[in-house]
Motif scaffolding. Structure first.
Motif, mmCIF file in Angstrom:
data_model
loop_
_atom_site.group_PDB
_atom_site.id
_atom_site.type_symbol
_atom_site.label_atom_id
_atom_site.label_comp_id
_atom_site.label_asym_id
_atom_site.label_seq_id
_atom_site.Cartn_x
_atom_site.Cartn_y
_atom_site.Cartn_z
ATOM 1 N N ALA A 80 -44.839 20.309 -35.197
ATOM 2 C CA ALA A 80 -45.439 21.938 -35.120
ATOM 3 C C ALA A 80 -45.351 22.376 -36.402
ATOM 4 C CB ALA A 80 -44.687 22.609 -34.184
ATOM 5 N N VAL A 81 -44.514 22.312 -37.325
ATOM 6 C CA VAL A 81 -44.383 23.138 -38.634
ATOM 7 C C VAL A 81 -45.370 22.313 -39.465
ATOM 8 C CG1 VAL A 81 -42.895 23.364 -40.549
ATOM 9 C CG2 VAL A 81 -42.027 23.693 -38.463
ATOM 10 N N CYS A 82 -45.403 20.867 -39.476
ATOM 11 C CA CYS A 82 -46.291 20.009 -40.240
ATOM 12 C C CYS A 82 -47.760 20.439 -40.013
ATOM 13 C CB CYS A 82 -45.855 18.554 -40.171
ATOM 14 S SG CYS A 82 -44.272 18.029 -40.775
ATOM 15 N N PRO B 216 -44.872 28.541 -35.947
ATOM 16 C CA PRO B 216 -44.854 27.164 -34.919
ATOM 17 C C PRO B 216 -43.692 27.081 -34.182
ATOM 18 C CG PRO B 216 -46.148 26.538 -37.068
ATOM 19 C CD PRO B 216 -45.328 27.965 -37.306
ATOM 20 N N VAL B 217 -42.826 27.110 -34.789
ATOM 21 C CA VAL B 217 -41.280 27.108 -33.992
ATOM 22 C C VAL B 217 -41.201 28.105 -32.880
ATOM 23 C CG1 VAL B 217 -38.834 27.000 -34.135
ATOM 24 C CG2 VAL B 217 -40.367 26.112 -36.265
ATOM 25 N N GLY C 26 -44.659 14.462 -30.384
ATOM 26 C CA GLY C 26 -43.360 14.491 -30.675
ATOM 27 C C GLY C 26 -42.511 13.794 -29.416
ATOM 28 N N THR C 27 -41.301 13.136 -29.414
ATOM 29 C CA THR C 27 -40.758 12.394 -28.438
ATOM 30 C C THR C 27 -39.409 13.331 -28.175
ATOM 31 O OG1 THR C 27 -39.526 11.121 -30.077
ATOM 32 C CG2 THR C 27 -41.592 10.258 -29.205
ATOM 33 N N PRO D 140 -50.353 24.980 -32.950
ATOM 34 C CA PRO D 140 -49.684 23.887 -33.498
ATOM 35 C C PRO D 140 -48.606 23.258 -32.506
ATOM 36 C CG PRO D 140 -49.966 25.662 -34.971
ATOM 37 C CD PRO D 140 -50.485 26.203 -33.705
ATOM 38 N N ALA D 141 -47.912 24.160 -31.638
ATOM 39 C CA ALA D 141 -46.992 23.875 -30.898
ATOM 40 C C ALA D 141 -47.692 22.891 -29.720
ATOM 41 C CB ALA D 141 -46.222 25.025 -30.179
ATOM 42 N N LEU D 142 -48.845 23.352 -29.158
ATOM 43 C CA LEU D 142 -49.469 22.538 -28.142
ATOM 44 C C LEU D 142 -49.809 21.137 -28.844
ATOM 45 C CD1 LEU D 142 -51.830 25.060 -26.623
ATOM 46 C CD2 LEU D 142 -49.642 24.131 -25.596
ATOM 47 N N ALA D 143 -50.234 20.963 -30.097
ATOM 48 C CA ALA D 143 -50.603 19.670 -30.498
ATOM 49 C C ALA D 143 -49.344 19.008 -30.686
ATOM 50 C CB ALA D 143 -51.256 19.857 -31.816
#
Length: 288
Positions: free
Chosen positions: A228-230, A32-33, A218-219, A210-213
């Motif tokens: 993304a990792v979670c 996800p990173v 995130g801020t 995951p990155a798109l979500a």
């Protein structure tokens, strides 16, 4: 219900299932990173090109008798490094990826044809083979799970500048081209490393979704990466358990699970403008 839980418990005792679960957890830490980097740099074409390059590496591995996945990883790493000098403008990268995809798939098909190697083994990886994950695959995913978050934490300031504005990063002393080269190589290797888990056609479930979500939750770049990792861990665990319980192929279930989470996250109203995200026109290193 009790019978289903008993069957699931029995499945989880099997070594291939345990290896597959461990691989998904490791993938959820590093990939996800990589997705955050792909989205932030707006380099979506890279993953398509690397799928084709991975197929070429697999074909070479089948021809020579070497491990096909090792050959795929090496081919993707070399391809990622090779296109880095062309990534000075969005058009330059898009053109390079188009050329790379065409040449890689043509070379893969030619290799399989002239060698007489059974192509089914190579093309099977387009759909994934998660229960065939071996120790070597776990090592690759484990290295990525340590290397990718470690690089992010070590160079988080440079990455934030790179994602925000290339010229600002250059003026701030960031070695933009070297960092971009490293990122492209990591993206390429990560795509190859995830192929066996979901297949080349569904690798987005472990990287981009995951990155798109996370972008909606995130801020800052750091918080988006943590989200993304979670999300990756939750999606991979849930999707894998659902697939086992219902006797379904894990790849499509993982994609649908991750897609549902991404859609749900995008239903949340966006409350801010993220300053770390670079505009598309500034997504590549300067030619200076």
């Amino acid at each position: 219900m009790n019978l289903a839980l008993t069957d699931l418990g029995a499945l989880l005792q099997l070594i291939p299932v345990q290896r597959a679960g461990a691989a998904l957890l490791l993938a959820a830490v590093g990939l996800p990173v990589i997705g955050v980097v792909i989205v932030g740099l707006d380099i979506m074409p890279v993953r398509f090109a690397m799928m084709h390059v991975a197929l070429l590496g697999i074909a070479v591995g089948l021809l020579t008798g070497l491990d096909p996945m090792v050959c795929a990883l090496i081919a993707c790493a070399l391809a990622g490094a090779g296109v880095a000098p062309l990534a000075r403008t969005p058009d330059g990268l898009s053109g390079a990826m188009g050329l790379l995809m065409s040449l890689a798939i043509a070379a893969a098909l030619l290799t399989l044809s002239v060698s007489g190697v059974n192509a089914s083994g190579a093309f099977a990886l387009l759909w994934g083979s998660i229960l065939s994950v071996g120790s070597a695959d776990l090592w690759v995913l484990g290295i990525l799970a340590v290397l990718v978050p470690g690089l992010f934490w070590w160079r988080r300031r440079d990455l934030a500048l790179l994602l925000y504005d290339r010229e600002l990063a250059l003026c701030s002393g960031v070695r933009v081209e070297r960092l971009t080269l490293l990122l492209l190589v990591l993206v390429a290797v990560a795509v190859a490393g995830a192929i066996k888990l979901t297949g080349a056609l569904l690798v987005d479930a472990l990287t981009l979704l995951p990155a798109l979500a996370a972008r909606r939750l995130g801020t800052s770049l750091t918080s988006i990466t943590l989200w993304a990792v979670c999300i990756g861990i939750a999606v991979n665990t849930t999707g894998f358990l659902i697939a086992l319980s219902l006797d379904l192929p894990p790849g499509p279930v993982l994609v649908l699970t991750a897609g549902a989470v991404a859609l749900g996250a995008h239903l949340i109203p966006e409350r801010r403008t993220r300053s770390w995200r670079a505009p598309a026109s500034a997504s590549f290193p300067s030619s200076h």
